[in-house]
Design an enzyme around this catalytic site. Structure first.
Site, PDB file in Angstrom:
ATOM      1  N   TYR A  50       0.864  -1.197   0.000  1.00 49.85           N
ATOM      2  CA  TYR A  50       0.000   0.000   0.000  1.00 49.85           C
ATOM      3  C   TYR A  50       0.889   1.231   0.000  1.00 49.85           C
ATOM      4  O   TYR A  50       1.822   1.305   0.790  1.00 49.85           O
ATOM      5  CB  TYR A  50      -0.906   0.006   1.230  1.00 49.85           C
ATOM      6  CG  TYR A  50      -2.358  -0.180   0.859  1.00 49.85           C
ATOM      7  CD1 TYR A  50      -2.972   0.708  -0.017  1.00 49.85           C
ATOM      8  CD2 TYR A  50      -3.100  -1.239   1.356  1.00 49.85           C
ATOM      9  CE1 TYR A  50      -4.290   0.534  -0.399  1.00 49.85           C
ATOM     10  CE2 TYR A  50      -4.427  -1.417   0.982  1.00 49.85           C
ATOM     11  CZ  TYR A  50      -5.008  -0.527   0.107  1.00 49.85           C
ATOM     12  OH  TYR A  50      -6.307  -0.691  -0.267  1.00 49.85           O
ATOM     13  N   GLU A  52      -0.357   4.851  -0.445  1.00 50.66           N
ATOM     14  CA  GLU A  52      -1.100   6.107  -0.639  1.00 50.66           C
ATOM     15  C   GLU A  52      -0.146   7.288  -0.522  1.00 50.66           C
ATOM     16  O   GLU A  52       0.724   7.305   0.360  1.00 50.66           O
ATOM     17  CB  GLU A  52      -2.185   6.273   0.440  1.00 50.66           C
ATOM     18  CG  GLU A  52      -3.446   5.514   0.124  1.00 50.66           C
ATOM     19  CD  GLU A  52      -3.701   4.417   1.122  1.00 50.66           C
ATOM     20  OE1 GLU A  52      -2.705   3.858   1.626  1.00 50.66           O
ATOM     21  OE2 GLU A  52      -4.876   4.139   1.384  1.00 50.66           O
ATOM     22  N   ASP A 196      -7.597  14.173 -24.490  1.00 49.44           N
ATOM     23  CA  ASP A 196      -7.643  12.766 -24.087  1.00 49.44           C
ATOM     24  C   ASP A 196      -7.025  11.982 -25.239  1.00 49.44           C
ATOM     25  O   ASP A 196      -7.651  11.766 -26.274  1.00 49.44           O
ATOM     26  CB  ASP A 196      -9.104  12.358 -23.855  1.00 49.44           C
ATOM     27  CG  ASP A 196      -9.261  10.883 -23.523  1.00 49.44           C
ATOM     28  OD1 ASP A 196      -8.294  10.118 -23.723  1.00 49.44           O
ATOM     29  OD2 ASP A 196     -10.351  10.500 -23.064  1.00 49.44           O
ATOM     30  N   THR A 222      -4.688   6.472 -21.635  1.00 45.05           N
ATOM     31  CA  THR A 222      -4.542   5.139 -21.075  1.00 45.05           C
ATOM     32  C   THR A 222      -3.122   4.706 -21.418  1.00 45.05           C
ATOM     33  O   THR A 222      -2.452   5.326 -22.241  1.00 45.05           O
ATOM     34  CB  THR A 222      -5.548   4.143 -21.680  1.00 45.05           C
ATOM     35  OG1 THR A 222      -5.460   4.206 -23.097  1.00 45.05           O
ATOM     36  CG2 THR A 222      -6.959   4.449 -21.234  1.00 45.05           C
ATOM     37  N   LYS A 225      -3.648   0.269 -25.232  1.00 47.52           N
ATOM     38  CA  LYS A 225      -3.913   0.707 -26.608  1.00 47.52           C
ATOM     39  C   LYS A 225      -2.610   0.855 -27.414  1.00 47.52           C
ATOM     40  O   LYS A 225      -1.760  -0.013 -27.344  1.00 47.52           O
ATOM     41  CB  LYS A 225      -4.727   2.006 -26.589  1.00 47.52           C
ATOM     42  CG  LYS A 225      -6.057   1.860 -25.816  1.00 47.52           C
ATOM     43  CD  LYS A 225      -6.987   3.019 -26.011  1.00 47.52           C
ATOM     44  CE  LYS A 225      -8.315   2.811 -25.338  1.00 47.52           C
ATOM     45  NZ  LYS A 225      -8.498   3.387 -24.037  1.00 47.52           N
ATOM     46  N   ARG A 231      -2.903  -2.304 -18.691  1.00 53.55           N
ATOM     47  CA  ARG A 231      -4.142  -1.539 -18.552  1.00 53.55           C
ATOM     48  C   ARG A 231      -3.946  -0.500 -17.464  1.00 53.55           C
ATOM     49  O   ARG A 231      -3.532  -0.827 -16.353  1.00 53.55           O
ATOM     50  CB  ARG A 231      -5.289  -2.478 -18.155  1.00 53.55           C
ATOM     51  CG  ARG A 231      -5.652  -3.485 -19.204  1.00 53.55           C
ATOM     52  CD  ARG A 231      -6.251  -2.808 -20.428  1.00 53.55           C
ATOM     53  NE  ARG A 231      -7.570  -2.314 -20.155  1.00 53.55           N
ATOM     54  CZ  ARG A 231      -8.685  -3.006 -20.347  1.00 53.55           C
ATOM     55  NH1 ARG A 231      -8.625  -4.228 -20.840  1.00 53.55           N
ATOM     56  NH2 ARG A 231      -9.854  -2.496 -20.067  1.00 53.55           N
TER      57      ARG A 231
HETATM   58  N1  DSN Z   1     -13.086   0.938 -24.406  1.00 54.77           N
HETATM   59  C1  DSN Z   1     -12.219   1.909 -24.976  1.00 54.77           C
HETATM   60  C2  DSN Z   1     -12.251   1.853 -26.464  1.00 54.77           C
HETATM   61  O1  DSN Z   1     -12.538   0.789 -26.982  1.00 54.77           O
HETATM   62  O2  DSN Z   1     -11.981   2.828 -27.129  1.00 54.77           O
HETATM   63  C3  DSN Z   1     -12.507   3.274 -24.502  1.00 54.77           C
HETATM   64  O3  DSN Z   1     -12.859   3.250 -23.196  1.00 54.77           O
END
Ligand code: DSN
Length: 417
Positions: A50, A52, A196, A222, A225, A231
């Site tokens: 932990y 924090e 974003d 994120t 991707k 993730r």
């Molecule tokens: N689920 C993501 C996407 O597929 O773009 C976005 O949150």
């Protein structure tokens, strides 16, 4: 081995999922395959800790090592994104966006963001999301003819609603975003600008998409991707708040909003894996990978258009190809299922000026990050596009049998793990 002994059911299911990932081809634009190094960092006893707070400012003892790990993650994130400040603790992109809203807005404040059918995300003001419930979101969309962002229209809307924050960035927009133009609009109305870049983060790092800095105050992302990390979420920002004369410490506001604002302890094993992926993204081979991601998407888009399957906006500048399948298919949900039957995994998606329900819209969204990690080049991508076209146009049992065989061969040729 231990997992097998302790929990055979979960062990077997994980095995099954690995098999599925190996045998099917993912064209989900938001998915990718992390490296074994990232997987190794994720599966460590760091999950036991932990922590924090932030490096050297923790609430619990025993964080000497975690401090070093998080500091490395922060420094690497700042370096690859040329950012003044980075917060690597958000558990996801949604958490990152929510934290930024908490840092910059008061409930009821006006925000301008892209609408869902033009490629926005739930956290860009959807009425079912906390963003739409707590803040007054107004939307801009894409131009009906070009299906691209129309900066004159966005400016008109911004001048009319005078938002405190403009959100740019999308989840299903295949074209480049002009952050400089967004900055000019934000300056005209005196608003913050947040990008974003969850989908295009890898492209930004590799120089294949215009950079959100110095134009944006805050950038969220994120880490999976196109960035190909674990993730998770990430916030990057300027040190100084340009609009708040009383408290100009923007970086401090962002950190406070993440913890204790919306989260407790960070997921230290994920933070370590993020650090590994940032290091990977700093290498020349990552630039090469991203270049190929874009080349593959462009090649697929061209093949679809050539064969009469409409590509939203005519082509792509990034990793996304958004198809309008309404000419051939009454139901994109059925097309998604047909594709799944043959081992091609994609998602149905709304298209600009969508006339159907989001549960069964007109589009299919495809993305090339995963296939490119598997080593697909343009030729493989075009071959895959042809298989998809066959299923979209004529999803007969015979075609499905034939395509399924080809998909299995492709997956075997381009193996993962
Ligand atoms: N689920 C993501 C996407 O597929 O773009 C976005 O949150």
């Amino acid at each position: 081995m231990n997992l097998k002994k302790t929990d055979k059911k979960i062990y077997d299911l994980i095995k099954k999922e690995i098999k599925r990932q190996k045998e099917e081809i993912s064209l989900i634009a938001s998915e990718n395959y992390v490296s074994v190094a990232v997987l190794e960092a994720l599966g460590t006893p760091l999950t036991n800790k932990y922590s924090e707070g932030y490096p050297n400012k923790r609430y619990y003892a025993g964080n000497e090592v975690i401090d070093k790990i998080e500091t490395l993650a922060i420094e690497r994130a700042k370096k690859i994104f040329s950012a003044e400040h980075a917060n690597v603790q958000p558990h996801s992109g949604s958490q990152a966006n929510t934290a930024v809203y908490l840092a910059l807005l008061k409930p009821g404040d006006t925000v301008l963001g892209i609408d869902l059918s033009s490629g926005g995300h739930l956290t860009h003001g959807s009425p079912v999301n906390i963003s739409g419930k707590f803040y007054k979101f107004h939307n801009y969309g894409v131009n009906k003819n070009t299906e691209m962002l129309d900066y004159q229209e966005i400016e008109k809307t911004a001048l009319a609603v005078r938002p405190k924050l403009i959100v740019c960035g999308t989840t299903a927009y295949p074209r480049s975003i002009d952050f400089k133009k967004f900055r000019e609009i934000a300056d005209k109305v005196g608003s913050y600008l947040m990008a974003d870049i969850a989908h295009i983060a890898g492209l930004v790092v590799a120089g294949e998409h215009p950079h959100p800095f110095p134009h944006c105050d805050v950038v969220t992302s994120t880490t999976h991707k196109t960035l190909r990390g674990p993730r998770g979420g990430l916030i990057l920002c300027k040190q100084t708040d340009r609009l708040d004369k009383e408290n100009t410490n923007l970086a401090g506001k962002i950190d406070k909003a993440v913890f204790p604002g919306i989260q407790g302890g960070p997921l230290d094993h994920v933070v370590a894996a993020k650090a590994v992926s940032f290091l990977e993204a700093s290498k020349p081979i990552f630039k090469k990978y991203i270049k190929q991601v874009v080349k593959n998407a462009k090649a697929m888009a061209k093949e679809f258009e050539k064969n009469g399957v409409r590509v939203v906006s005519g082509s792509t500048d990034n990793h996304i190809v958004l198809l309008d399948v309404s000419k051939y298919s009454e139901s994109s949900k059925k097309t998604q299922n047909d594709l799944e039957e043959v081992g091609i995994i994609a998602n149905r998606n709304t298209i600009p000026y969508e006339t159907k329900s989001p549960f069964d819209p007109s589009g299919i969204r495809l993305g090339t990050p995963s296939i490119t990690t598997r080593g697909f080049n343009e030729k493989d991508s075009v071959f895959l596009a042809d298989l998809i076209i066959k299923i979209i146009k004529e999803p007969t049992a015979k075609n499905k049998r034939e395509v399924k065989k080809e998909v299995a061969k492709l997956a075997k040729k381009h193996s993962i793990y």
